[in-house]
Design an enzyme around this catalytic site. Sequence first.
Site, PDB file in Angstrom:
ATOM      1  N   PHE A  12      16.048  49.913 -49.840  1.00 56.61           N
ATOM      2  CA  PHE A  12      16.982  49.785 -48.722  1.00 56.61           C
ATOM      3  C   PHE A  12      18.372  50.202 -49.189  1.00 56.61           C
ATOM      4  CE2 PHE A  12      19.823  47.310 -45.930  1.00 56.61           C
ATOM      5  CZ  PHE A  12      19.314  47.678 -44.692  1.00 56.61           C
ATOM      6  N   VAL A  13      19.053  50.988 -48.363  1.00 54.87           N
ATOM      7  CA  VAL A  13      20.388  51.460 -48.756  1.00 54.87           C
ATOM      8  C   VAL A  13      21.448  51.078 -47.723  1.00 54.87           C
ATOM      9  CG1 VAL A  13      19.852  53.362 -50.344  1.00 54.87           C
ATOM     10  CG2 VAL A  13      19.706  53.766 -47.890  1.00 54.87           C
ATOM     11  N   ASP A  46      24.229  50.404 -42.303  1.00 51.95           N
ATOM     12  CA  ASP A  46      24.713  49.018 -42.226  1.00 51.95           C
ATOM     13  C   ASP A  46      23.625  48.000 -42.552  1.00 51.95           C
ATOM     14  OD1 ASP A  46      23.142  49.338 -39.837  1.00 51.95           O
ATOM     15  OD2 ASP A  46      24.173  47.591 -39.021  1.00 51.95           O
ATOM     16  N   GLY A  57      24.791  55.161 -37.151  1.00 57.47           N
ATOM     17  CA  GLY A  57      24.815  55.374 -38.593  1.00 57.47           C
ATOM     18  C   GLY A  57      25.251  56.745 -39.067  1.00 57.47           C
ATOM     19  N   ARG A 103      28.992  49.688 -43.134  1.00 58.20           N
ATOM     20  CA  ARG A 103      28.937  51.066 -42.631  1.00 58.20           C
ATOM     21  C   ARG A 103      30.078  51.921 -43.167  1.00 58.20           C
ATOM     22  NH1 ARG A 103      25.348  51.875 -38.458  1.00 58.20           N
ATOM     23  NH2 ARG A 103      25.333  50.160 -36.988  1.00 58.20           N
ATOM     24  N   ASP A 160      13.451  57.562 -42.102  1.00 62.39           N
ATOM     25  CA  ASP A 160      12.621  56.558 -42.769  1.00 62.39           C
ATOM     26  C   ASP A 160      11.181  56.703 -42.265  1.00 62.39           C
ATOM     27  OD1 ASP A 160      11.806  54.261 -44.117  1.00 62.39           O
ATOM     28  OD2 ASP A 160      12.507  52.918 -42.556  1.00 62.39           O
ATOM     29  N   ASP A 220      21.449  59.720 -40.142  1.00 65.23           N
ATOM     30  CA  ASP A 220      21.878  59.036 -41.363  1.00 65.23           C
ATOM     31  C   ASP A 220      20.742  59.010 -42.370  1.00 65.23           C
ATOM     32  OD1 ASP A 220      20.356  57.297 -39.789  1.00 65.23           O
ATOM     33  OD2 ASP A 220      21.779  55.632 -39.861  1.00 65.23           O
TER      34      ASP A 220
HETATM   35  P1  5GP Z   1      13.377  55.863 -38.656  1.00 67.05           P
HETATM   36  O1  5GP Z   1      12.498  54.766 -39.198  1.00 67.05           O
HETATM   37  O2  5GP Z   1      13.153  56.040 -37.184  1.00 67.05           O
HETATM   38  O3  5GP Z   1      13.194  57.136 -39.427  1.00 67.05           O
HETATM   39  O4  5GP Z   1      14.881  55.384 -38.857  1.00 67.05           O
HETATM   40  C1  5GP Z   1      15.447  54.477 -37.929  1.00 67.05           C
HETATM   41  C2  5GP Z   1      16.773  53.940 -38.347  1.00 67.05           C
HETATM   42  O5  5GP Z   1      16.561  52.811 -39.178  1.00 67.05           O
HETATM   43  C3  5GP Z   1      17.717  54.818 -39.157  1.00 67.05           C
HETATM   44  O6  5GP Z   1      18.433  55.740 -38.377  1.00 67.05           O
HETATM   45  C4  5GP Z   1      18.632  53.748 -39.748  1.00 67.05           C
HETATM   46  O7  5GP Z   1      19.647  53.409 -38.819  1.00 67.05           O
HETATM   47  C5  5GP Z   1      17.688  52.570 -39.952  1.00 67.05           C
HETATM   48  N1  5GP Z   1      17.288  52.516 -41.370  1.00 67.05           N
HETATM   49  C6  5GP Z   1      16.154  52.963 -41.927  1.00 67.05           C
HETATM   50  N2  5GP Z   1      16.160  52.756 -43.267  1.00 67.05           N
HETATM   51  C7  5GP Z   1      17.345  52.167 -43.560  1.00 67.05           C
HETATM   52  C8  5GP Z   1      17.971  51.722 -44.786  1.00 67.05           C
HETATM   53  O8  5GP Z   1      17.459  51.840 -45.917  1.00 67.05           O
HETATM   54  N3  5GP Z   1      19.203  51.160 -44.661  1.00 67.05           N
HETATM   55  C9  5GP Z   1      19.824  50.987 -43.458  1.00 67.05           C
HETATM   56  N4  5GP Z   1      21.029  50.420 -43.493  1.00 67.05           N
HETATM   57  N5  5GP Z   1      19.282  51.410 -42.301  1.00 67.05           N
HETATM   58  C10 5GP Z   1      18.047  52.005 -42.349  1.00 67.05           C
END
Ligand code: 5GP
Length: 187
Positions: A147-148, A154, A42, A160, A98, A95
């Site tokens: 969600f984005v 993606d 991402g 993407r 979350d 990217d």
């Molecule tokens: P984490 O939860 O470990 O901080 O993020 C893990 C991964 O989840 C991010 O790098 C991203 O690829 C995916 N992700 C989290 N939130 C979103 C969102 O709102 N949209 C998309 N497309 N992917 C997300």
Amino acid sequence: MAAEGLEVLLETEEIDAIVDRVAGEISERYDDGVVLVAVLRGSVPFLADLVRAMSIRSVVDFVAITPYTPGTGRVRFLMDITTDLTDRDVLVVEDIVDTGLTSAFLLGELSRRQPESLSICTFVDRPARRVVPVDLDHVGIQIPDEFVIGYGLDHKGRYRNVRVLATADTAVLERDPDAYVQELYGA
Ligand code: 5GP
């Protein structure tokens, strides 16, 4: 007519302005260059724009890690960097942060390699669902709990390479993963 649940948060020009601002922060911060460790897949569009907007020397390397799935309780490397981080200033490029699990995992793993410094840069910060607290040194934009897609982000491999960042309705996408193709790709 706008597709249901789709809303553009950042137009391309706004993304460019954010990247310039973050690249400026990073260029001012490191005198002696920096190793950028980007998280596949991402962060690729952000990384590519960021590194070209920076005015300091940099090395780029990549990691790929397993997506965190609730219940498994673990994140692990699918692909590791080959760059030696000893005594280097290191910046992880993400990217979106979350839950923070990806960042926390990478900080833990990379800190064992004796870097001079280790920080995080993310294009999007969504603090609402944070599970692990993480210090984010450089943030493009902070968003509410939505969600984005676009600019690297993606849904099932789609969107993407879209040049805007948009909020999307996951229920709509679950019903039809192509729901926003016409609106975002004009096809
Ligand atoms: P984490 O939860 O470990 O901080 O993020 C893990 C991964 O989840 C991010 O790098 C991203 O690829 C995916 N992700 C989290 N939130 C979103 C969102 O709102 N949209 C998309 N497309 N992917 C997300």
